[in-house]
Motif scaffolding. Structure first.
Motif: not given
Length: 332
Positions: A141-156
């Motif tokens: 991303i934007a010329g740089q290697l990036a690590s991704g993290t998801a923050l997943l909701a446990t409810d609606a």
């Protein structure tokens, strides 16, 4: 759109952190709350400049962003590149918004800046109960290697999020807001180019010089004070798990978003530690106001009358959450 873009820019200005969480090396013991607190702490000493692009199904906008952190002082500048020309500066909690077309500068004090202010101010925050972390691997991303993290909701009651950080310096390079843990993506905020550290060419002296107000600009200063909502007859909504009041002020005078306002306005913020909702409360005598409901990307806005006041709720939460919160607020 102007208000929306400015809020999004400020939400992401100072994000920087080393690779983290149970999803990356070095922080395998961090929970969601500790991970978010680490993001806030890490942002205080980073220096960068870049161009940010914000995309949703109906809108695309961009802004140029400068950030200079000394560890104790934070300086930021945002130039909107889409729509009306506007420059916003922040020096710690003081915000200066320059309307170049009208040659006016609005000065305000805000206590809810940063991406996750509630995590720092609410010791009993239950954010760990409402989100789980998951690794997303790596991408460029934007010329740089990036690590991704998801923050997943446990409810609606809340959205889910995906965040990518540079492996080289930890700056957040991309942020996605999802309707559910599996999608779709409602909104994406990402740097198209960024320079970090010495490569940015920034200095504290340059940032201070930018804060100087041109002599031909009109200065409009908004005065604010802390208030006790219970003492004013208000009861906080309780129907949405995790959303707690984090700050409240009463402001006097016009702002860049309401230049004709004459009556006081209360700004009451609720958050679950990651997602936030702002209530703006004004007396019903405040102009020709009508009930309304608007959605833009991940942001929902609802306005309705509560007792003798108009209440406008704005936040990056699902529509059902927004309506539940504003339906739960009571006066007298």
């Amino acid at each position: 759109m102007r208000r929306y873009l400015a809020l999004v820019c400020y939400a992401l200005l100072a994000l920087s952190i080393g690779t983290s969480g149970a999803l990356a090396q070095g922080h395998s013991n961090l929970g969601v709350r500790d991970w978010l607190m680490d993001i806030n702490r890490s942002s205080q000493s980073h220096v960068f400049v870049g161009t940010m692009v914000i995309r949703s199904a109906r809108e695309t906008a961009s802004a140029k962003i400068w950030h200079f952190g000394t560890g104790t002082d934070q300086f930021e500048r945002v130039d909107l590149l889409t729509g009306v020309a506007q420059t916003t500066f922040r020096r710690n909690n003081e915000v200066l918004i320059f309307d170049h077309g009208q040659k006016k500068v609005f000065i305000e004090t805000r206590n809810d800046l940063g991406l996750f202010p509630a995590v720092l101010t609410q010791p009993g925050n239950t954010v760990d109960q409402h989100y789980v972390m998951q690794s997303l691997g790596h991408q460029r991303i934007a010329g740089q290697l990036a690590s991704g993290t998801a923050l997943l909701a446990t409810d609606a009651w809340r959205h889910s999020f995906r965040i990518w950080r540079s492996q080289a310096d930890g700056v957040v390079l991309k942020w996605q807001t999802l309707a559910t843990p599996t999608g779709p993506v409602l909104e994406e905020v990402a740097y198209s180019e960024i320079s970090v550290g010495k490569a940015s060419g920034l200095s504290a002296d340059a940032m201070r010089q930018w804060l100087q107000i041109p002599p031909d600009y009109q200065v409009i200063r908004q005065v604010s004070e802390a208030v006790n909502m219970a003492g004013l007859g208000w009861t906080a909504p309780t129907g949405v798990p995790g959303f707690l009041p984090t700050s409240v002020v009463r402001a006097y005078g016009p702002s860049v978003y309401a230049p004709e306002r004459q009556v006081p306005m209360v700004h009451w913020v609720f958050s679950d530690g990651l997602s936030s909702v702002s209530f703006f409360i004004e007396a019903t005598t405040a102009g020709n106001v009508q009930p309304a409901s608007v959605s833009l990307g991940a942001t929902n806005c609802v306005r309705r009358r509560v007792g003798a006041y108009w209440v406008t709720a704005v936040g990056e939460v699902p529509s059902t959450t927004m309506h539940a919160l504003i339906d739960g607020i009571r006066w007298k």
